[in-house]
Design an enzyme around this catalytic site. Structure first.
Site, PDB file in Angstrom:
ATOM      1  N   GLU A  43       0.861  -1.177   0.000  1.00 47.64           N
ATOM      2  CA  GLU A  43       0.000   0.000   0.000  1.00 47.64           C
ATOM      3  C   GLU A  43       0.905   1.235   0.000  1.00 47.64           C
ATOM      4  O   GLU A  43       2.011   1.206   0.531  1.00 47.64           O
ATOM      5  CB  GLU A  43      -0.855  -0.025   1.272  1.00 47.64           C
ATOM      6  CG  GLU A  43      -1.742   1.193   1.491  1.00 47.64           C
ATOM      7  CD  GLU A  43      -2.419   1.175   2.857  1.00 47.64           C
ATOM      8  OE1 GLU A  43      -3.512   1.741   2.967  1.00 47.64           O
ATOM      9  OE2 GLU A  43      -1.850   0.597   3.811  1.00 47.64           O
ATOM     10  N   LYS A 110      -9.705   1.140  -1.720  1.00 49.18           N
ATOM     11  CA  LYS A 110      -9.802   0.608  -0.359  1.00 49.18           C
ATOM     12  C   LYS A 110     -11.160   0.930   0.261  1.00 49.18           C
ATOM     13  O   LYS A 110     -11.582   2.087   0.308  1.00 49.18           O
ATOM     14  CB  LYS A 110      -8.675   1.206   0.487  1.00 49.18           C
ATOM     15  CG  LYS A 110      -8.547   0.650   1.898  1.00 49.18           C
ATOM     16  CD  LYS A 110      -7.359   1.326   2.573  1.00 49.18           C
ATOM     17  CE  LYS A 110      -7.150   0.860   3.989  1.00 49.18           C
ATOM     18  NZ  LYS A 110      -6.019   1.594   4.622  1.00 49.18           N
ATOM     19  N   CYS A 146      -4.519  -3.480   3.470  1.00 50.01           N
ATOM     20  CA  CYS A 146      -4.163  -3.119   4.841  1.00 50.01           C
ATOM     21  C   CYS A 146      -5.288  -3.335   5.862  1.00 50.01           C
ATOM     22  O   CYS A 146      -5.567  -4.461   6.246  1.00 50.01           O
ATOM     23  CB  CYS A 146      -3.664  -1.677   4.856  1.00 50.01           C
ATOM     24  SG  CYS A 146      -2.665  -1.253   6.324  1.00 50.01           S
TER      25      CYS A 146
END
Length: 271
Positions: A43, A110, A146
Site C-alpha cells: 500500500e 480501499k 491493509c
C-alpha cells in the site's frame, strides 16, 4: 498441479513518486529473473503516508500508471501496487493498481479506511464501495488493502467470487503488538476464506516516530489456505518469492468447508 509464483516486494516507499516507480521497476525485473508471474508491492507504494497526498494523486491514465504498466509489459510480470487517485470533496482514493503484462489495467479502491489508533484516514481519503477480483493468467486473485484485514466478510466475499489468492498490500501502523496483529490477521483471513493470502507491507522505516502516520512494520508474509505461513520477511526492504500450489485450495476446502458450512441467522435477545 497448478501453481502461481509470487514475489512479495517489501519496499520502503519515499515521498517521491518517481523514485518509488523506479523501485517498482527494479522489483519487477528481479521478480522476472526469479520466474514470478505476479509481483505484489505495498500500500502507498506511489507515495508514503505522512505527507499531503492530494498533490501526488493521479488518474489511472496518468504517467505513474503508464510507467508501471510499461514495466509490467517489459518484464512479463503482473504488478499490484498501492497508489492514490483523485477522489471527490478534495480527498483522494487509496487505490490498488493491477497492471497485467498484456496491458490490462484494473484497480481496487480501499473500502475500509483506517480510522483507528488515533489516525483518521477518512479525513483525506474517500472510501471505495466494491470488491474486485482480477486474473493473473488464469488464476483469480482478489484485491484488498491493509486495514481490510480486520474485516473477514470481504475475504469470504472474494472467495465466493472465485478468488484462490487474495493480496493484501499494507502500510501497517507501528506500535506494541502491531506486527503480531498483522501476522495473525493474515493467517486468520486465510482460514476464514480458505484462500492463499499474500500480505505485503512497507518495510519498517528508520525515521518514523511512534504515533505518526502508518509507515509499515515489515513482516510481509504468504499464508496457505490452512493458515500455515509459507514465507515471511524481516523488517528491512527485501523481496521473497514463493510458489503457491493452487490445488491446495481445493484440498483444504474438502476437509474444512467453512464457505459451504456458513448459515444465515438472526440474533434473538433473551432475558
Amino acid at each position: 498441479m497448478t501453481s502461481l509464483t509470487v514475489a512479495l516486494a517489501q519496499i520502503e516507499a519515499t515521498a517521491d513518486p518517481a523514485a518509488n516507480a523506479a523501485l517498482v521497476e527494479d522489483g519487477l525485473h528481479h521478480a522476472a529473473d526469479a520466474g514470478a508471474a505476479l509481483a505484489v508491492f505495498p500500500e502507498a507504494t506511489m507515495c508514503r503516508f505522512g505527507v499531503p497526498l492530494g498533490p501526488v494523486a493521479e488518474p489511472l491514465d496518468g504517467p505513474w500508471v503508464a510507467r508501471i504498466a510499461a514495466a509490467a509489459r517489459e518484464t512479463g510480470v503482473h504488478a499490484v501496487a498501492g497508489m492514490f487517485t483523485p477522489g471527490s470533496d478534495g480527498r483522494v482514493r487509496n487505490t490498488l493498481l493491477s497492471a497485467a503484462p498484456d496491458g490490462t489495467i484494473a484497480h481496487y479502491d480501499k473500502v475500509h479506511l483506517y480510522d483507528a489508533f488515533g489516525f483518521a484516514e477518512s479525513r483525506t481519503v474517500e472510501p471505495g464501495d466494491r470488491a474486485v477480483v482480477v486474473h493473473v493468467g488464469e488464476v483469480p486473485v482478489g484485491l484488498s488493502t491493509c486495514y481490510d484485514l480486520r474485516f473477514p466478510a470481504l475475504y469470504q466475499a472474494l472467495a465466493d467470487a472465485g478468488a484462490q489468492v487474495i493480496v493484501a498490500p499494507a502500510s501497517w501502523g507501528d506500535g506494541p503488538g502491531k506486527l503480531d496483529a498483522f501476522t495473525t490477521l493474515a493467517r486468520a483471513r486465510a482460514l476464514d476464506s480458505t484462500t492463499f493470502i499474500v500480505a505485503v507491507d512497507q518495510a519498517r522505516p528508520s525515521d518514523a516516530e511512534p504515533g505518526s502516520a502508518p509507515r509499515g512494520v515489515g513482516g510481509s508474509l504468504a499464508v496457505a489456505p490452512d493458515g500455515a505461513v509459507l514465507a515471511s520477511a524481516g523488517a528491512a526492504p527485501e523481496q521473497i518469492v514463493v510458489d503457491l500450489s493452487l490445488d491446495r485450495v481445493d484440498e483444504v476446502r474438502a476437509v474444512l468447508p467453512v464457505l459451504t458450512n456458513r448459515r444465515d441467522f438472526t440474533v434473538s435477545p433473551q432475558g
